[in-house]
Design an enzyme around this catalytic site. Sequence first.
Site, PDB file in Angstrom:
ATOM      1  N   HIS A 157       0.847  -1.187   0.000  1.00  0.00           N
ATOM      2  CA  HIS A 157       0.000   0.000   0.000  1.00  0.00           C
ATOM      3  C   HIS A 157       0.881   1.235   0.000  1.00  0.00           C
ATOM      4  O   HIS A 157       1.946   1.235   0.610  1.00  0.00           O
ATOM      5  CB  HIS A 157      -0.908   0.018   1.245  1.00  0.00           C
ATOM      6  CG  HIS A 157      -2.071   0.927   1.080  1.00  0.00           C
ATOM      7  ND1 HIS A 157      -1.995   2.278   1.325  1.00  0.00           N
ATOM      8  CD2 HIS A 157      -3.335   0.687   0.657  1.00  0.00           C
ATOM      9  CE1 HIS A 157      -3.171   2.818   1.057  1.00  0.00           C
ATOM     10  NE2 HIS A 157      -3.995   1.890   0.651  1.00  0.00           N
ATOM     11  N   ASP A 180      -7.994  -5.293  -0.016  1.00  0.00           N
ATOM     12  CA  ASP A 180      -8.519  -6.096  -1.122  1.00  0.00           C
ATOM     13  C   ASP A 180      -8.136  -7.569  -1.042  1.00  0.00           C
ATOM     14  O   ASP A 180      -8.625  -8.378  -1.829  1.00  0.00           O
ATOM     15  CB  ASP A 180      -8.031  -5.529  -2.465  1.00  0.00           C
ATOM     16  CG  ASP A 180      -8.724  -4.220  -2.787  1.00  0.00           C
ATOM     17  OD1 ASP A 180      -9.902  -4.104  -2.433  1.00  0.00           O
ATOM     18  OD2 ASP A 180      -8.094  -3.338  -3.378  1.00  0.00           O
TER      19      ASP A 180
HETATM   20  N1  CMC Z   1       4.124  -7.535  -5.033  1.00  0.00           N
HETATM   21  C1  CMC Z   1       5.481  -7.556  -5.176  1.00  0.00           C
HETATM   22  N2  CMC Z   1       6.276  -6.479  -4.977  1.00  0.00           N
HETATM   23  C2  CMC Z   1       5.660  -5.342  -4.620  1.00  0.00           C
HETATM   24  C3  CMC Z   1       4.260  -5.254  -4.447  1.00  0.00           C
HETATM   25  C4  CMC Z   1       3.490  -6.408  -4.674  1.00  0.00           C
HETATM   26  N3  CMC Z   1       2.159  -6.373  -4.522  1.00  0.00           N
HETATM   27  N4  CMC Z   1       3.922  -3.989  -4.089  1.00  0.00           N
HETATM   28  C5  CMC Z   1       5.067  -3.304  -4.043  1.00  0.00           C
HETATM   29  N5  CMC Z   1       6.130  -4.116  -4.348  1.00  0.00           N
HETATM   30  C6  CMC Z   1       7.559  -3.760  -4.345  1.00  0.00           C
HETATM   31  C7  CMC Z   1       7.894  -2.921  -5.572  1.00  0.00           C
HETATM   32  O1  CMC Z   1       8.331  -3.754  -6.648  1.00  0.00           O
HETATM   33  C8  CMC Z   1       9.006  -2.052  -5.029  1.00  0.00           C
HETATM   34  O2  CMC Z   1      10.178  -2.834  -4.934  1.00  0.00           O
HETATM   35  P1  CMC Z   1      11.627  -2.158  -5.170  1.00  0.00           P
HETATM   36  O3  CMC Z   1      11.793  -1.140  -4.089  1.00  0.00           O
HETATM   37  O4  CMC Z   1      12.587  -3.289  -5.094  1.00  0.00           O
HETATM   38  O5  CMC Z   1      11.595  -1.530  -6.544  1.00  0.00           O
HETATM   39  C9  CMC Z   1       8.570  -1.754  -3.592  1.00  0.00           C
HETATM   40  O6  CMC Z   1       7.754  -2.895  -3.221  1.00  0.00           O
HETATM   41  C10 CMC Z   1       7.747  -0.474  -3.440  1.00  0.00           C
HETATM   42  O7  CMC Z   1       6.636  -0.565  -4.317  1.00  0.00           O
HETATM   43  P2  CMC Z   1       6.021   0.649  -5.122  1.00  0.00           P
HETATM   44  O8  CMC Z   1       5.329   0.115  -6.335  1.00  0.00           O
HETATM   45  O9  CMC Z   1       7.065   1.707  -5.322  1.00  0.00           O
HETATM   46  O10 CMC Z   1       4.967   1.208  -4.093  1.00  0.00           O
HETATM   47  P3  CMC Z   1       3.767   2.172  -4.393  1.00  0.00           P
HETATM   48  O11 CMC Z   1       3.442   2.884  -3.146  1.00  0.00           O
HETATM   49  O12 CMC Z   1       4.044   3.013  -5.612  1.00  0.00           O
HETATM   50  O13 CMC Z   1       2.556   1.178  -4.825  1.00  0.00           O
HETATM   51  C11 CMC Z   1       0.719  -0.298  -4.658  1.00  0.00           C
HETATM   52  C12 CMC Z   1       1.556   0.775  -3.942  1.00  0.00           C
HETATM   53  C13 CMC Z   1      -0.512  -0.581  -3.831  1.00  0.00           C
HETATM   54  C14 CMC Z   1       0.272   0.229  -6.033  1.00  0.00           C
HETATM   55  C15 CMC Z   1       1.577  -1.572  -4.824  1.00  0.00           C
HETATM   56  O14 CMC Z   1       1.961  -2.069  -3.563  1.00  0.00           O
HETATM   57  C16 CMC Z   1       0.873  -2.677  -5.628  1.00  0.00           C
HETATM   58  O15 CMC Z   1       0.946  -2.681  -6.857  1.00  0.00           O
HETATM   59  N6  CMC Z   1       0.139  -3.618  -4.931  1.00  0.00           N
HETATM   60  C17 CMC Z   1      -0.647  -4.615  -5.620  1.00  0.00           C
HETATM   61  C18 CMC Z   1      -1.976  -4.015  -6.066  1.00  0.00           C
HETATM   62  C19 CMC Z   1      -2.931  -3.835  -4.900  1.00  0.00           C
HETATM   63  O16 CMC Z   1      -3.115  -4.719  -4.088  1.00  0.00           O
HETATM   64  N7  CMC Z   1      -3.595  -2.655  -4.867  1.00  0.00           N
HETATM   65  C20 CMC Z   1      -4.611  -2.357  -3.875  1.00  0.00           C
HETATM   66  C21 CMC Z   1      -4.219  -1.265  -2.933  1.00  0.00           C
HETATM   67  S1  CMC Z   1      -5.341  -1.182  -1.504  1.00  0.00           S
HETATM   68  C22 CMC Z   1      -6.865  -0.682  -2.168  1.00  0.00           C
HETATM   69  C23 CMC Z   1      -6.870   0.754  -2.470  1.00  0.00           C
HETATM   70  O17 CMC Z   1      -7.148   1.548  -1.556  1.00  0.00           O
HETATM   71  O18 CMC Z   1      -6.602   1.112  -3.618  1.00  0.00           O
END
Ligand code: CMC
Length: 428
Positions: free
Chosen positions: A307, A364
């Site tokens: 998140h 989720d």
């Molecule tokens: N699986 C594997 N690796 C992950 C995941 C995941 N679900 N989420 C983040 N990471 C890794 C990402 O690759 C990165 O690694 P590194 O630092 O080595 O490059 C690190 O963790 C930080 O991730 P980020 O993408 O920079 O984080 P963000 O804050 O931009 O993204 C997120 C947040 C929710 C989009 C992301 O965690 C994700 O894609 N999760 C899966 C989709 C999901 O479950 N979304 C629902 C969110 S809750 C409902 C809502 O309110 O929307």
Amino acid sequence: MSDIAEIKIDGKVYEFPIITGTEGEKSIDISKLRELTGHITLDLGYKNTGSTKSAITFLDGEKGILKYRGYPIEQLAEKSNFLEVAYLLIYGDLPTEEQIVTFQSKITKQTLIHEDMKKFLDGYPSRAHPMAQLASLVCSLSSFYPESINANSSPEAMDHTIIKLLAKLPTIVSFIYKKGLGHPLIYPKNKFDYVSNYLHMTFGQRTEEVEIDPVVVKAMNTLLILHADHEQNCSASTVRMVGSSDCNLFASVSAGIDALWGPLHGGANQAVIEMLETIKEDGGDTEKWINKAKDKNDPFRMMGFGHRVYKNFDPRAKIIKKACDDILDKLGINDPVLEIAKKLEEAALSDPYFVERKLYPNVDFYSGIIYRALGFPTDMFTVLFALGRLPGWIAQWKEMHTNKEPIGRPRQVYVGHTNREFVEIEQR
Ligand code: CMC
């Protein structure tokens, strides 16, 4: 503690006020930054940018705290119901007995949608995604209520539009569902409360009245409350951004629905179940899929994990996980994907990749399993998220309008070509 931040550029120091929120959150007010220094800030994904001052929802991602208007989510999920929470978010306080009765009665009078809207439903292809239908039907409401188009009308007119949207969304959502099944549409019944009415229109029959199970009503109330608002997330920011051009509430919320659809936001609940199904069909080897999620050359992500704001745990996920166990137990359902979900969670929580990046199950991860147990098809999950999020979007839109916030218009750092001379096509 200082209430001034200093920024030094080319040896010159500029001062900016530090603004502290009621929960102690600190921010640097850079609204005069460009005027004073000629610089702008660059913050992709707005990871450090406060877009507004808001009194609706507080969340502390480090401590796993979520409160609506000061009330902890745990208390609201346990003791309140969705309509009461909607009132709280939109009007700022918990309603008195008289206020909630009036609110419910105003909503009850507006639950029907114009019969002509059913023609849109007839026009969609049978496999149209429910989110595509939802966004366009909500936007279409503005064509049936042209008086809503002036976003700056009186507070009474604004309230009338708010009531209409709250009242009509469950009807629209259940009509989309019934249409998808090819079943006759079931009309609202005034005797039901908000959530029971939605369940009646969704699971009811035309010929006989189905009994609405109080366990299901409670589960739906809990899920909708947990989704009701989440401060400046992608869809709420979209609603505020679109609304900031003085765009009407229906169209602004329709844009929020589009933003929610993506699998990185609300669409994750559909993506989680699809992922769990794939893992089950692949033999249930959770370690293999955890390794895929960790592999930077593999586009696979563990859906329902991570998140932007929560870096400890998602308090909504804690409540949902328990609700999931309770509901499956009470309904006597044994869903094999629940076991896979639990195995994945257990393995991920002790894996250094997930621990170091503070990746925990989010709201989720378990919500889809509950929706499935209640009988919803997978492609309706994000629509249910939208149904829950509606009061939050309305509250965000109303706050932005009432505070007369300026039109949202970020700047950019241009990195394209500078001057190029036009070349005739035959010479390129
Ligand atoms: N699986 C594997 N690796 C992950 C995941 C995941 N679900 N989420 C983040 N990471 C890794 C990402 O690759 C990165 O690694 P590194 O630092 O080595 O490059 C690190 O963790 C930080 O991730 P980020 O993408 O920079 O984080 P963000 O804050 O931009 O993204 C997120 C947040 C929710 C989009 C992301 O965690 C994700 O894609 N999760 C899966 C989709 C999901 O479950 N979304 C629902 C969110 S809750 C409902 C809502 O309110 O929307």
